[in-house]
Design a protein around this motif. Structure first.
Motif, PDB file in Angstrom:
ATOM      1  N   SER A  65       0.863  -1.172   0.000  1.00 24.29           N
ATOM      2  CA  SER A  65       0.000   0.000   0.000  1.00 24.29           C
ATOM      3  C   SER A  65       0.899   1.221   0.000  1.00 24.29           C
ATOM      4  CB  SER A  65      -0.904  -0.015   1.243  1.00 24.29           C
ATOM      5  OG  SER A  65      -1.710   1.140   1.293  1.00 24.29           O
ATOM      6  N   VAL A  66       0.860   1.990  -1.078  1.00 22.49           N
ATOM      7  CA  VAL A  66       1.745   3.150  -1.212  1.00 22.49           C
ATOM      8  C   VAL A  66       0.915   4.421  -1.307  1.00 22.49           C
ATOM      9  CG1 VAL A  66       3.615   1.831  -2.273  1.00 22.49           C
ATOM     10  CG2 VAL A  66       1.895   2.892  -3.724  1.00 22.49           C
ATOM     11  N   HIS A  67       1.441   5.490  -0.739  1.00 25.11           N
ATOM     12  CA  HIS A  67       0.734   6.762  -0.744  1.00 25.11           C
ATOM     13  C   HIS A  67       0.517   7.254  -2.166  1.00 25.11           C
ATOM     14  CE1 HIS A  67      -0.025  11.077   0.059  1.00 25.11           C
ATOM     15  NE2 HIS A  67      -0.574  10.611   1.175  1.00 25.11           N
ATOM     16  N   ARG A  68      -0.604   7.920  -2.375  1.00 23.95           N
ATOM     17  CA  ARG A  68      -0.959   8.432  -3.711  1.00 23.95           C
ATOM     18  C   ARG A  68       0.154   9.270  -4.330  1.00 23.95           C
ATOM     19  NH1 ARG A  68      -0.867   9.900  -7.890  1.00 23.95           N
ATOM     20  NH2 ARG A  68      -2.281  11.209  -9.111  1.00 23.95           N
ATOM     21  N   SER A  69       0.888  10.018  -3.530  1.00 27.27           N
ATOM     22  CA  SER A  69       1.933  10.893  -4.055  1.00 27.27           C
ATOM     23  C   SER A  69       3.079  10.120  -4.699  1.00 27.27           C
ATOM     24  CB  SER A  69       2.489  11.784  -2.939  1.00 27.27           C
ATOM     25  OG  SER A  69       3.064  10.999  -1.912  1.00 27.27           O
ATOM     26  N   LEU A  70       3.172   8.823  -4.425  1.00 25.77           N
ATOM     27  CA  LEU A  70       4.255   7.997  -4.969  1.00 25.77           C
ATOM     28  C   LEU A  70       3.857   7.264  -6.245  1.00 25.77           C
ATOM     29  CD1 LEU A  70       5.350   6.355  -1.581  1.00 25.77           C
ATOM     30  CD2 LEU A  70       6.413   8.325  -2.715  1.00 25.77           C
ATOM     31  N   VAL A  71       2.587   7.247  -6.550  1.00 26.10           N
ATOM     32  CA  VAL A  71       2.085   6.378  -7.618  1.00 26.10           C
ATOM     33  C   VAL A  71       2.412   6.936  -8.994  1.00 26.10           C
ATOM     34  CG1 VAL A  71      -0.031   5.504  -8.703  1.00 26.10           C
ATOM     35  CG2 VAL A  71       0.262   5.362  -6.228  1.00 26.10           C
ATOM     36  N   GLU A  72       3.059   6.118  -9.798  1.00 25.53           N
ATOM     37  CA  GLU A  72       3.252   6.393 -11.226  1.00 25.53           C
ATOM     38  C   GLU A  72       3.394   5.040 -11.925  1.00 25.53           C
ATOM     39  OE1 GLU A  72       6.239   5.876 -12.871  1.00 25.53           O
ATOM     40  OE2 GLU A  72       7.447   5.304 -11.131  1.00 25.53           O
ATOM     41  N   PRO A  73       3.103   4.968 -13.225  1.00 30.91           N
ATOM     42  CA  PRO A  73       2.963   3.676 -13.892  1.00 30.91           C
ATOM     43  C   PRO A  73       4.174   2.752 -13.763  1.00 30.91           C
ATOM     44  CG  PRO A  73       2.035   5.400 -15.270  1.00 30.91           C
ATOM     45  CD  PRO A  73       2.704   6.091 -14.117  1.00 30.91           C
ATOM     46  N   ARG A  74       5.385   3.277 -13.904  1.00 26.94           N
ATOM     47  CA  ARG A  74       6.552   2.397 -13.844  1.00 26.94           C
ATOM     48  C   ARG A  74       6.710   1.767 -12.465  1.00 26.94           C
ATOM     49  NH1 ARG A  74      11.307   6.041 -16.177  1.00 26.94           N
ATOM     50  NH2 ARG A  74      10.152   7.544 -14.902  1.00 26.94           N
ATOM     51  N   LEU A  75       6.460   2.549 -11.416  1.00 33.71           N
ATOM     52  CA  LEU A  75       6.545   2.003 -10.070  1.00 33.71           C
ATOM     53  C   LEU A  75       5.485   0.925  -9.855  1.00 33.71           C
ATOM     54  CD1 LEU A  75       7.545   1.949  -7.129  1.00 33.71           C
ATOM     55  CD2 LEU A  75       5.860   3.743  -6.653  1.00 33.71           C
ATOM     56  N   VAL A  76       4.253   1.198 -10.267  1.00 34.08           N
ATOM     57  CA  VAL A  76       3.181   0.230 -10.075  1.00 34.08           C
ATOM     58  C   VAL A  76       3.501  -1.074 -10.801  1.00 34.08           C
ATOM     59  CG1 VAL A  76       0.745  -0.257 -10.495  1.00 34.08           C
ATOM     60  CG2 VAL A  76       1.446   2.008  -9.678  1.00 34.08           C
ATOM     61  N   ALA A  77       4.017  -0.982 -12.026  1.00 36.41           N
ATOM     62  CA  ALA A  77       4.389  -2.188 -12.772  1.00 36.41           C
ATOM     63  C   ALA A  77       5.501  -2.948 -12.044  1.00 36.41           C
ATOM     64  CB  ALA A  77       4.830  -1.816 -14.184  1.00 36.41           C
ATOM     65  N   GLU A  78       6.474  -2.229 -11.521  1.00 36.11           N
ATOM     66  CA  GLU A  78       7.564  -2.865 -10.768  1.00 36.11           C
ATOM     67  C   GLU A  78       7.030  -3.605  -9.541  1.00 36.11           C
ATOM     68  OE1 GLU A  78      10.917  -1.359  -7.618  1.00 36.11           O
ATOM     69  OE2 GLU A  78      10.514  -0.065  -9.348  1.00 36.11           O
ATOM     70  N   LEU A  79       6.142  -2.953  -8.807  1.00 40.47           N
ATOM     71  CA  LEU A  79       5.600  -3.566  -7.600  1.00 40.47           C
ATOM     72  C   LEU A  79       4.732  -4.780  -7.920  1.00 40.47           C
ATOM     73  CD1 LEU A  79       4.726  -0.329  -5.593  1.00 40.47           C
ATOM     74  CD2 LEU A  79       6.666  -1.869  -5.216  1.00 40.47           C
ATOM     75  N   HIS A  80       3.996  -4.703  -9.011  1.00 40.00           N
ATOM     76  CA  HIS A  80       3.156  -5.847  -9.392  1.00 40.00           C
ATOM     77  C   HIS A  80       3.984  -7.068  -9.774  1.00 40.00           C
ATOM     78  CE1 HIS A  80      -0.869  -3.641 -10.071  1.00 40.00           C
ATOM     79  NE2 HIS A  80      -1.053  -4.581  -9.170  1.00 40.00           N
ATOM     80  N   ARG A  81       5.204  -6.878 -10.144  1.00 38.55           N
ATOM     81  CA  ARG A  81       6.065  -8.038 -10.422  1.00 38.55           C
ATOM     82  C   ARG A  81       6.458  -8.753  -9.131  1.00 38.55           C
ATOM     83  NH1 ARG A  81       7.984  -4.493 -14.568  1.00 38.55           N
ATOM     84  NH2 ARG A  81       9.667  -3.675 -13.254  1.00 38.55           N
ATOM     85  N   ALA A  82       6.305  -8.073  -7.999  1.00 36.82           N
ATOM     86  CA  ALA A  82       6.713  -8.653  -6.722  1.00 36.82           C
ATOM     87  C   ALA A  82       5.546  -9.103  -5.856  1.00 36.82           C
ATOM     88  CB  ALA A  82       7.567  -7.651  -5.941  1.00 36.82           C
ATOM     89  N   VAL A  83       4.362  -8.474  -6.020  1.00 41.26           N
ATOM     90  CA  VAL A  83       3.222  -8.775  -5.153  1.00 41.26           C
ATOM     91  C   VAL A  83       1.956  -8.898  -5.977  1.00 41.26           C
ATOM     92  CG1 VAL A  83       4.247  -7.610  -3.156  1.00 41.26           C
ATOM     93  CG2 VAL A  83       2.737  -6.326  -4.682  1.00 41.26           C
ATOM     94  N   GLU A  84       0.927  -9.450  -5.335  1.00 38.82           N
ATOM     95  CA  GLU A  84      -0.345  -9.662  -6.007  1.00 38.82           C
ATOM     96  C   GLU A  84      -1.150  -8.373  -6.144  1.00 38.82           C
ATOM     97  OE1 GLU A  84      -3.386 -11.778  -7.898  1.00 38.82           O
ATOM     98  OE2 GLU A  84      -1.366 -12.457  -7.341  1.00 38.82           O
ATOM     99  N   VAL A  85      -1.152  -7.546  -5.081  1.00 41.53           N
ATOM    100  CA  VAL A  85      -2.025  -6.365  -5.037  1.00 41.53           C
ATOM    101  C   VAL A  85      -1.201  -5.116  -4.730  1.00 41.53           C
ATOM    102  CG1 VAL A  85      -4.031  -5.287  -3.965  1.00 41.53           C
ATOM    103  CG2 VAL A  85      -3.935  -7.781  -4.204  1.00 41.53           C
ATOM    104  N   VAL A  86      -1.375  -4.078  -5.545  1.00 40.25           N
ATOM    105  CA  VAL A  86      -0.756  -2.778  -5.296  1.00 40.25           C
ATOM    106  C   VAL A  86      -1.884  -1.792  -5.005  1.00 40.25           C
ATOM    107  CG1 VAL A  86       0.663  -0.913  -6.224  1.00 40.25           C
ATOM    108  CG2 VAL A  86       1.206  -3.293  -6.795  1.00 40.25           C
ATOM    109  N   MET A  87      -1.953  -1.364  -3.735  1.00 38.34           N
ATOM    110  CA  MET A  87      -3.000  -0.450  -3.287  1.00 38.34           C
ATOM    111  C   MET A  87      -2.438   0.964  -3.156  1.00 38.34           C
ATOM    112  SD  MET A  87      -4.324  -2.692  -0.048  1.00 38.34           S
ATOM    113  CE  MET A  87      -4.590  -4.464  -0.175  1.00 38.34           C
ATOM    114  N   THR A  88      -3.326   1.938  -3.174  1.00 32.90           N
ATOM    115  CA  THR A  88      -2.902   3.309  -2.906  1.00 32.90           C
ATOM    116  C   THR A  88      -3.978   4.045  -2.132  1.00 32.90           C
ATOM    117  OG1 THR A  88      -1.932   5.310  -3.864  1.00 32.90           O
ATOM    118  CG2 THR A  88      -3.778   4.325  -5.051  1.00 32.90           C
TER     119      THR A  88
END
Length: 230
Positions: free
Chosen positions: A164-187
């Motif tokens: 679960s990452v704060h909205r201010s951190l969210v951008e497409p490349r980061l979300v794609a990176e995190l999805h490679r490691a975990v099932e769910v990326v929340m914000t």
């Protein structure tokens, strides 16, 4: 394509809000769990130690006010509704043991455990049956730690189910990176439709909102079939 979860932020902090969120059809109800005087309490407000009030940045409440117990929230939860416990501290580890005990006889439904103090989340995941750990990051320093943790989990720690990452951190490349490691990326917080549009475009798979209208909009866009939390 991942179907985003609708997560009602702090809706589990009152029984009325919990019922409303369940009736709306959200996938996950989140609540804040703290160690109280003689039991686990569900509240966002922090204790002021010996001072006679509870507080947050712009809110005060008398310490003598009734406090909701985690046992009450778990009992009121609709069967099959996922709940996410935001664990608010306790470095001694007592909280993890106490929460795990309350989850022993919990019937059905998913239990997610999240928090910025990952040690407490890890200890609960090690003790609790079917507890899925979610690691939270609010700022860039915590995000850097999160990336290191996902790349090299500590020995014995359960793999993270989500982040679960704060909205201010969210951008497409980061979300794609995190999805490679975990099932769910929340914000969080996603409290207006413009922010909802932005985080969905970035690819998140969990939207945490305080606003029923935003959750209703997400559910309407998503269609009638809810996704599985796990």
């Amino acid at each position: 394509m991942r179907v985003p979860l609708a997560i009602a932020h702090r809706a589990g902090n009152s029984l009325a809000a919990l019922r409303e969120a369940v009736e709306m059809g959200v996938d996950v109800v989140e609540c804040d769990v703290r160690t109280g005087r003689d039991r686990l309490e569900v509240r966002h407000l922090k204790s002021a130690g010996p001072l006679p009030f509870l507080w947050d940045r712009w809110e005060l409440a008398p310490a003598s006010a009734p406090r909701l117990g985690l046992d009450e929230v778990l009992a009121a939860r609709s069967h099959g509704t996922a709940i996410m416990l935001d664990l608010k501290g306790d470095a001694r580890g007592d909280m993890a043991a106490a929460v795990a005990q309350q989850l022993l006889d919990l019937p059905g439904g998913e239990v997610l455990a999240c928090g910025r103090q990952w040690g407490v989340v890890d200890r609960l995941a090690a003790r609790g049956r079917s507890v899925r750990p979610v690691l939270s990051a609010r700022n860039r320093v915590e995000l850097a730690r999160l990336r290191r943790r996902l790349g090299a989990p500590p020995p014995g720690a359960a793999p993270a189910h989500g982040v679960s990452v704060h909205r201010s951190l969210v951008e497409p490349r980061l979300v794609a990176e995190l999805h490679r490691a975990v099932e769910v990326v929340m914000t969080w917080p996603v409290n207006d439709v413009g922010t909802l549009d932005a985080v969905l475009a970035a690819g998140v798979s969990g939207v945490i909102s305080d606003e029923p209208d935003v959750l209703a909009e997400l559910l309407a866009r998503r269609g009638p079939a809810p996704p599985a939390v796990g």
